[in-house]
Design a protein around this motif. Structure first.
Motif, PDB file in Angstrom:
ATOM      1  N   LEU A 166      34.071  18.368  20.166  1.00  0.00           N
ATOM      2  CA  LEU A 166      34.685  18.353  21.490  1.00  0.00           C
ATOM      3  C   LEU A 166      33.679  18.584  22.610  1.00  0.00           C
ATOM      4  O   LEU A 166      34.033  18.519  23.784  1.00  0.00           O
ATOM      5  CB  LEU A 166      35.782  19.428  21.570  1.00  0.00           C
ATOM      6  N   GLY A 167      32.424  18.852  22.256  1.00  0.00           N
ATOM      7  CA  GLY A 167      31.413  19.095  23.265  1.00  0.00           C
ATOM      8  C   GLY A 167      31.566  20.417  23.971  1.00  0.00           C
ATOM      9  O   GLY A 167      31.160  20.555  25.133  1.00  0.00           O
ATOM     10  N   LEU A 168      32.135  21.417  23.280  1.00  0.00           N
ATOM     11  CA  LEU A 168      32.395  22.705  23.913  1.00  0.00           C
ATOM     12  C   LEU A 168      31.247  23.675  23.682  1.00  0.00           C
ATOM     13  O   LEU A 168      30.719  23.761  22.576  1.00  0.00           O
ATOM     14  CB  LEU A 168      33.674  23.323  23.353  1.00  0.00           C
ATOM     15  N   PRO A 169      30.861  24.446  24.708  1.00  0.00           N
ATOM     16  CA  PRO A 169      29.857  25.489  24.509  1.00  0.00           C
ATOM     17  C   PRO A 169      30.483  26.701  23.833  1.00  0.00           C
ATOM     18  O   PRO A 169      31.668  26.976  23.989  1.00  0.00           O
ATOM     19  CB  PRO A 169      29.430  25.825  25.941  1.00  0.00           C
ATOM     20  N   ALA A 170      29.677  27.420  23.048  1.00  0.00           N
ATOM     21  CA  ALA A 170      30.172  28.635  22.417  1.00  0.00           C
ATOM     22  C   ALA A 170      30.395  29.738  23.447  1.00  0.00           C
ATOM     23  O   ALA A 170      31.264  30.596  23.277  1.00  0.00           O
ATOM     24  CB  ALA A 170      29.208  29.107  21.333  1.00  0.00           C
ATOM     25  N   HIS A 171      29.611  29.713  24.536  1.00  0.00           N
ATOM     26  CA  HIS A 171      29.728  30.704  25.606  1.00  0.00           C
ATOM     27  C   HIS A 171      29.404  30.036  26.926  1.00  0.00           C
ATOM     28  O   HIS A 171      28.811  28.952  26.983  1.00  0.00           O
ATOM     29  CB  HIS A 171      28.789  31.891  25.368  1.00  0.00           C
ATOM     30  N   ARG A 385      31.484  -2.912  29.242  1.00  0.00           N
ATOM     31  CA  ARG A 385      30.326  -2.452  30.006  1.00  0.00           C
ATOM     32  C   ARG A 385      30.755  -1.976  31.397  1.00  0.00           C
ATOM     33  O   ARG A 385      30.279  -0.956  31.901  1.00  0.00           O
ATOM     34  CB  ARG A 385      29.290  -3.568  30.116  1.00  0.00           C
ATOM     35  N   GLN A 386      31.672  -2.695  32.006  1.00  0.00           N
ATOM     36  CA  GLN A 386      32.190  -2.294  33.318  1.00  0.00           C
ATOM     37  C   GLN A 386      33.053  -1.033  33.214  1.00  0.00           C
ATOM     38  O   GLN A 386      32.981  -0.143  34.060  1.00  0.00           O
ATOM     39  CB  GLN A 386      33.006  -3.436  33.922  1.00  0.00           C
ATOM     40  N   LEU A 387      33.864  -0.959  32.147  1.00  0.00           N
ATOM     41  CA  LEU A 387      34.746   0.188  31.993  1.00  0.00           C
ATOM     42  C   LEU A 387      33.964   1.485  31.778  1.00  0.00           C
ATOM     43  O   LEU A 387      34.375   2.558  32.241  1.00  0.00           O
ATOM     44  CB  LEU A 387      35.692  -0.033  30.806  1.00  0.00           C
ATOM     45  N   LEU A 388      32.840   1.407  31.087  1.00  0.00           N
ATOM     46  CA  LEU A 388      32.086   2.609  30.740  1.00  0.00           C
ATOM     47  C   LEU A 388      31.086   3.028  31.807  1.00  0.00           C
ATOM     48  O   LEU A 388      30.513   4.116  31.719  1.00  0.00           O
ATOM     49  CB  LEU A 388      31.341   2.392  29.414  1.00  0.00           C
ATOM     50  N   ALA A 389      30.879   2.180  32.806  1.00  0.00           N
ATOM     51  CA  ALA A 389      29.870   2.467  33.832  1.00  0.00           C
ATOM     52  C   ALA A 389      30.047   3.830  34.506  1.00  0.00           C
ATOM     53  O   ALA A 389      29.056   4.538  34.732  1.00  0.00           O
ATOM     54  CB  ALA A 389      29.852   1.347  34.863  1.00  0.00           C
ATOM     55  N   PRO A 390      31.279   4.269  34.859  1.00  0.00           N
ATOM     56  CA  PRO A 390      31.413   5.566  35.545  1.00  0.00           C
ATOM     57  C   PRO A 390      31.016   6.773  34.696  1.00  0.00           C
ATOM     58  O   PRO A 390      30.806   7.859  35.233  1.00  0.00           O
ATOM     59  CB  PRO A 390      32.918   5.636  35.884  1.00  0.00           C
ATOM     60  N   PHE A 391      30.869   6.596  33.391  1.00  0.00           N
ATOM     61  CA  PHE A 391      30.609   7.731  32.507  1.00  0.00           C
ATOM     62  C   PHE A 391      29.155   7.846  32.090  1.00  0.00           C
ATOM     63  O   PHE A 391      28.746   8.876  31.550  1.00  0.00           O
ATOM     64  CB  PHE A 391      31.485   7.617  31.250  1.00  0.00           C
ATOM     65  N   GLY A 392      28.364   6.784  32.339  1.00  0.00           N
ATOM     66  CA  GLY A 392      26.987   6.831  31.896  1.00  0.00           C
ATOM     67  C   GLY A 392      26.920   6.983  30.387  1.00  0.00           C
ATOM     68  O   GLY A 392      27.760   6.466  29.647  1.00  0.00           O
ATOM     69  N   PRO A 393      25.929   7.751  29.890  1.00  0.00           N
ATOM     70  CA  PRO A 393      25.799   7.936  28.441  1.00  0.00           C
ATOM     71  C   PRO A 393      26.807   8.929  27.866  1.00  0.00           C
ATOM     72  O   PRO A 393      26.838   9.145  26.656  1.00  0.00           O
ATOM     73  CB  PRO A 393      24.375   8.457  28.280  1.00  0.00           C
ATOM     74  N   GLY A 394      27.634   9.550  28.710  1.00  0.00           N
ATOM     75  CA  GLY A 394      28.532  10.598  28.236  1.00  0.00           C
ATOM     76  C   GLY A 394      29.946  10.149  27.948  1.00  0.00           C
ATOM     77  O   GLY A 394      30.851  10.993  27.865  1.00  0.00           O
ATOM     78  N   PHE A 395      30.160   8.837  27.768  1.00  0.00           N
ATOM     79  CA  PHE A 395      31.538   8.381  27.572  1.00  0.00           C
ATOM     80  C   PHE A 395      32.151   8.937  26.299  1.00  0.00           C
ATOM     81  O   PHE A 395      33.312   9.365  26.295  1.00  0.00           O
ATOM     82  CB  PHE A 395      31.613   6.856  27.540  1.00  0.00           C
ATOM     83  N   ALA A 396      31.414   8.913  25.182  1.00  0.00           N
ATOM     84  CA  ALA A 396      31.980   9.363  23.900  1.00  0.00           C
ATOM     85  C   ALA A 396      32.445  10.818  24.009  1.00  0.00           C
ATOM     86  O   ALA A 396      33.539  11.169  23.562  1.00  0.00           O
ATOM     87  CB  ALA A 396      30.968   9.198  22.787  1.00  0.00           C
ATOM     88  N   PHE A 398      33.285  12.448  26.757  1.00  0.00           N
ATOM     89  CA  PHE A 398      34.431  12.515  27.646  1.00  0.00           C
ATOM     90  C   PHE A 398      35.700  12.071  26.922  1.00  0.00           C
ATOM     91  O   PHE A 398      36.758  12.697  27.049  1.00  0.00           O
ATOM     92  CB  PHE A 398      34.201  11.648  28.879  1.00  0.00           C
ATOM     93  N   ALA A 399      35.611  10.990  26.149  1.00  0.00           N
ATOM     94  CA  ALA A 399      36.785  10.465  25.454  1.00  0.00           C
ATOM     95  C   ALA A 399      37.305  11.462  24.414  1.00  0.00           C
ATOM     96  O   ALA A 399      38.512  11.675  24.305  1.00  0.00           O
ATOM     97  CB  ALA A 399      36.437   9.130  24.781  1.00  0.00           C
ATOM     98  N   ILE A 400      36.390  12.081  23.662  1.00  0.00           N
ATOM     99  CA  ILE A 400      36.815  13.049  22.643  1.00  0.00           C
ATOM    100  C   ILE A 400      37.425  14.286  23.293  1.00  0.00           C
ATOM    101  O   ILE A 400      38.416  14.838  22.823  1.00  0.00           O
ATOM    102  CB  ILE A 400      35.623  13.424  21.749  1.00  0.00           C
ATOM    103  N   TRP A 401      36.809  14.727  24.381  1.00  0.00           N
ATOM    104  CA  TRP A 401      37.282  15.928  25.073  1.00  0.00           C
ATOM    105  C   TRP A 401      38.622  15.686  25.765  1.00  0.00           C
ATOM    106  O   TRP A 401      39.586  16.445  25.624  1.00  0.00           O
ATOM    107  CB  TRP A 401      36.217  16.357  26.077  1.00  0.00           C
ATOM    108  N   SER A 402      38.722  14.578  26.495  1.00  0.00           N
ATOM    109  CA  SER A 402      39.870  14.388  27.372  1.00  0.00           C
ATOM    110  C   SER A 402      41.046  13.725  26.681  1.00  0.00           C
ATOM    111  O   SER A 402      42.185  13.884  27.111  1.00  0.00           O
ATOM    112  CB  SER A 402      39.470  13.528  28.575  1.00  0.00           C
TER     113      SER A 402
END
Length: 403
Positions: A166-171, A385-396, A398-402
């Motif tokens: 989920l990309g969560l920090p432990a603290h 490519r157009q859909l993912l542009a607002p997320f940069g390299p962090g789309f995966a 964001f998708a898993i988290w959100s």
């Protein structure tokens, strides 16, 4: 005078009843790893905060049982750390010694039971209304008995198993614990996730996996029954890494899996459609919030776990992603295939109504997909490519988290 005393008595009784109804907070059960005690305490929820708490406990208990079950079946520790779906997230340190024989039936039962828990959580969330609520959880201290030894150890923290996917920090950055106040937006988020995971499980359990079992079950489990024939004749000094790689290749070669549940893919599609609807509801509720109180999914003016921020462009971009996914699930947009002529694509809606045998070679080659090809708008690489542009390299992430 009697009337006044009657009123006082009624108020006292109401106060006593309210105190008697007060339940320990969800956070207490999760920090202590007492999920079953929590399920019993919240078995008859009286409001949406309690319904949400019950749904969380139902989902986590399903995860715990799934993890414990695979540990008892002696799952290969290397597989648990390989990043495979489900296994990486919920099995921290599997035992190399099987306490029980692993059979196709017991393995399939683990997946079915996990799905039942998710569906139970989904049904609980479906009974919620539109009233706002708050349930605070210290996710840094949440833990479960993931190895099935009957004890909740300090190394069985929830974030150790779910935090990374989920990309969560432990603290937090200052070293403090990550505390989340879950609200009605997060109820829609959780319900969407139960649909997503249930949809994946529908696909996995729709097929007969025996051809793969007969080639590599001994690589997955320490004590499989039946034992794949090749394992009975393997030399004792054979190099393990080479053997495992070759056996997995053989499993893929034999992976021509027949459907055992004809409606499995259809049910998965319906779950994914519901996931899209839940995600829309979640973000509508997030954007309607005016506070900033330990958010799970933040609006642009709020902060999420560890101070995470989400931009307006990302939220708007996510809505476009949801629109595209919905169009694909409905058959309004077609999926591309590398060797199909321009203007033709795969109608996913048609595929799930009459699914093919699961044969990776023929699916990649294209022959198995011929009945589902048609002309129409394609959800191609340029679209994404157009859909993912607002997320940069962090789309995966964001998708898993959100969701």
């Amino acid at each position: 005078m009697n009337k006044r005393y009657s009123i006082i008595a009624c108020l006292a009784l109401a106060a006593f009843t309210g105190q008697a109804r007060a339940l320990p907070p969800l956070d207490e059960f999760i920090q202590d790893g007492r999920l079953r005690d929590g399920l019993a305490a919240y078995a008859a929820p009286a409001n949406d905060a309690e319904r949400f708490s019950l749904a969380v406990l139902q989902a986590l208990d399903g995860l715990q049982q799934f993890s414990t079950g695979f540990n008892k079946l002696g799952l290969n520790p290397l597989l648990a750390r390989s990043g495979l779906p489900f296994l990486r997230a919920i099995v921290p340190e599997p035992s190399a010694t099987a306490a029980e024989a692993a059979t196709p039936e017991t393995t399939a039962a683990l997946f079915r039971n996990f799905q039942t828990s998710l569906q139970g959580a989904n049904a609980t969330l479906a009974g919620m209304g539109d009233e706002e609520f708050g349930v605070t959880v210290n996710v840094s201290q949440a833990r479960m008995d993931l190895d099935g030894d009957g004890a909740v150890a300090t190394n069985e923290m929830l974030l150790a198993s779910l935090g990374r996917p989920l990309g969560l920090p432990a603290h937090n950055a200052d070293g403090s614990d990550v505390v989340i106040r879950f609200d009605r937006a997060d109820a829609a988020w959780l319900r969407g996730y139960t649909h997503f995971l249930s949809g994946i499980l529908e696909i996995l359990t729709a097929y007969d996996w025996m051809p793969a079992w007969n080639q590599c079950a001994h690589v997955v489990f320490s004590n499989p029954q039946p034992v794949p024939p090749i394992a009975l004749h393997s030399a004792a000094g054979e190099r393990g890494e080479i053997r495992q790689a070759v056996d997995f290749i053989a499993a893929i070669h034999e992976m021509r899996l027949e459907l055992v549940r004809q409606d499995g893919l259809r049910r998965a599609r319906d779950d994914f459609r519901a996931m899209v609807a839940c995600s829309r509801t979640c973000w509508e509720r997030v954007l309607a919030e005016t506070d900033d109180d330990h958010e799970w999914l933040p609006a642009p003016a709020q902060a999420g776990p560890g101070g995470a921020k989400v931009s307006t462009e990302q939220i708007e971009g996510w809505q476009q992603v949801l629109n595209e996914l919905e169009a694909i699930l409905n058959g309004d947009k077609l999926l591309p295939h590398w060797r199909v002529k321009p203007g033709e694509g795969i109608n996913l809606d048609k595929l799930v109504e009459a699914p093919p045998r699961l044969d990776p070679v023929l699916l990649i080659q294209g022959s198995a997909l011929i009945p589902y090809l048609q002309e129409g708008p394609i959800s191609d690489r340029s679209t994404w490519r157009q859909l993912l542009a607002p997320f940069g390299p962090g789309f995966a992430r964001f998708a898993i988290w959100s969701n």
